[in-house]
Design an enzyme around this catalytic site. Structure first.
Site, PDB file in Angstrom:
ATOM      1  N   ASP A 196      -2.854  -2.830  -5.204  1.00 17.05           N
ATOM      2  CA  ASP A 196      -1.820  -3.804  -4.849  1.00 17.05           C
ATOM      3  C   ASP A 196      -0.865  -4.033  -6.015  1.00 17.05           C
ATOM      4  OD1 ASP A 196      -2.622  -4.269  -2.247  1.00 17.05           O
ATOM      5  OD2 ASP A 196      -3.707  -6.118  -2.697  1.00 17.05           O
ATOM      6  N   HIS A 202      -8.911  -2.153  -5.248  1.00 17.30           N
ATOM      7  CA  HIS A 202      -7.821  -2.476  -4.331  1.00 17.30           C
ATOM      8  C   HIS A 202      -6.827  -3.430  -4.974  1.00 17.30           C
ATOM      9  CE1 HIS A 202      -5.772  -2.650  -0.515  1.00 17.30           C
ATOM     10  NE2 HIS A 202      -5.581  -3.939  -0.772  1.00 17.30           N
ATOM     11  N   HIS A 231       0.833  -1.205   0.000  1.00 19.07           N
ATOM     12  CA  HIS A 231       0.000   0.000   0.000  1.00 19.07           C
ATOM     13  C   HIS A 231       0.868   1.256   0.000  1.00 19.07           C
ATOM     14  CE1 HIS A 231      -3.288  -2.588   2.137  1.00 19.07           C
ATOM     15  NE2 HIS A 231      -3.021  -3.000   0.906  1.00 19.07           N
ATOM     16  N   HIS A 264      -0.435 -11.120  -5.140  1.00 16.90           N
ATOM     17  CA  HIS A 264       0.959 -10.725  -4.946  1.00 16.90           C
ATOM     18  C   HIS A 264       1.932 -11.704  -5.601  1.00 16.90           C
ATOM     19  CE1 HIS A 264      -0.362  -7.584  -2.309  1.00 16.90           C
ATOM     20  NE2 HIS A 264      -0.934  -8.438  -1.484  1.00 16.90           N
TER      21      HIS A 264
END
Length: 308
Positions: free
Chosen positions: A244, A240, A83, A266
């Site tokens: 990321d 979001h 973030h 991720h």
């Protein structure tokens, strides 16, 4: 991620503090201006018996489960960095010392907006050195089941992100954005991290999400949003995911390319970076003047050892 010609740092130091999302401890983050060529560097101020500096670069990634974690050769880690890195990417910050007194960054409200506000409060300082961009020269793609992430040449950073969840409250969503600081502020920065209710118990049983709450995450239960205030955007979930992605990509510095992902996280975001930098002829370092920059004179990053 406005294309700018010169490297940038903060005008002055700024500080925040809060609870770790996973560890549940209280941590303090201080961001300090840094000279040209420093790059982005975390310093674990609570570690004094070994090297406590962790460079922000792709090959420092040690874990991508639930968040992005970096580790140095001495085994010192810093986690949940994505973030903050997203806010740094959108703001165009190249050189920064980030002092942290714990293993994990404070979660704050679960978005990048508090970090962006800190940056905008103190302002930016342009530095007397060319900014180095990673120019994508040919397509690179990684896949895992139905999920994929690809990057293709473009004159700026562009993101196209889609997700597909069985949960009725999430479903299928897609966002496309050129994440300059204005678009980031308006469309991505305040989008919060999220979890499904059945995942929360599993995370806590695994010793994670100790600091998670409705104050720093969206919790979904089937077709229900458990947060009393509801969503900030109808498609906050995919926004979001784009946030990321922006943070994970910035591990390799500012990129000129179009990134398209579906059902990515991720792990796949990191796989894409490593595939890009590991593919000969797929990228090069350039300035905004169109001048090719030699890595050995530009940055301390270990990306120098990767031949383009």
């Amino acid at each position: 991620m406005t294309n700018v010609r010169r490297q940038t740092t903060l005008n002055s130091a700024t500080v925040c503090a809060g609870i770790e999302l996973h560890g549940g401890n209280h941590t303090r983050l201080a961001m300090r201006p840094a000279p040209v060529g420093t790059g982005l560097v975390f310093v674990r101020t609570d570690i004094t018996d070994r090297d406590n500096r962790i460079l922000v670069e792709p090959d420092a990634v040690s874990d991508v489960k639930n968040c992005t974690t970096l580790e140095n050769a001495a085994g010192v880690e810093v986690s949940t960095i994505e973030h903050l890195l997203a806010a740094l990417a959108a703001s165009g910050i190249d050189n920064l010392i980030m002092e942290l007194d714990g293993r994990e960054l404070p979660a704050l409200d679960g978005s990048a907006e508090p970090f962006l506000k800190l940056i905008e409060r103190v302002g930016l300082k342009r530095q007397e050195a060319p900014r180095r961009y990673v120019e994508v020269l040919r397509p690179v793609e990684v896949r895992k089941g139905k999920a994929f992430a690809r990057i293709v040449p473009a004159t700026r950073l562009e993101l196209s992100v889609s997700i597909d969840f069985e949960d009725e409250a999430i479903g299928q969503q897609k966002v496309e954005i050129v994440p300059d600081v204005r678009a980031f502020r308006d469309r991505l920065a305040s989008a919060r991290t999220f979890a499904r209710l059945h995942e929360v118990a599993a995370l806590q049983a695994a010793g994670l999400s100790k600091g998670g709450s409705l104050e720093n995450a969206i919790i979904v239960d089937g077709d229900k949003i458990l947060n009393p205030e509801g969503l900030r955007f109808a498609d906050e979930f995919v926004r979001h995911k784009a946030l990321d992605l922006l943070g994970d990509l910035y591990l390799g510095g500012p990129i000129l390319g179009r990134v398209e992902t579906h059902a990515s996280g991720h792990g796949l975001n990191h796989d894409l970076l490593m595939a890009l930098y590991g593919t000969q002829g797929a990228w090069r370092f350039v300035s905004m003047n169109g001048e090719e920059l030699l890595p050995e004179i530009d940055s301390p990053s270990r990306l120098q050892s990767v031949s383009a």
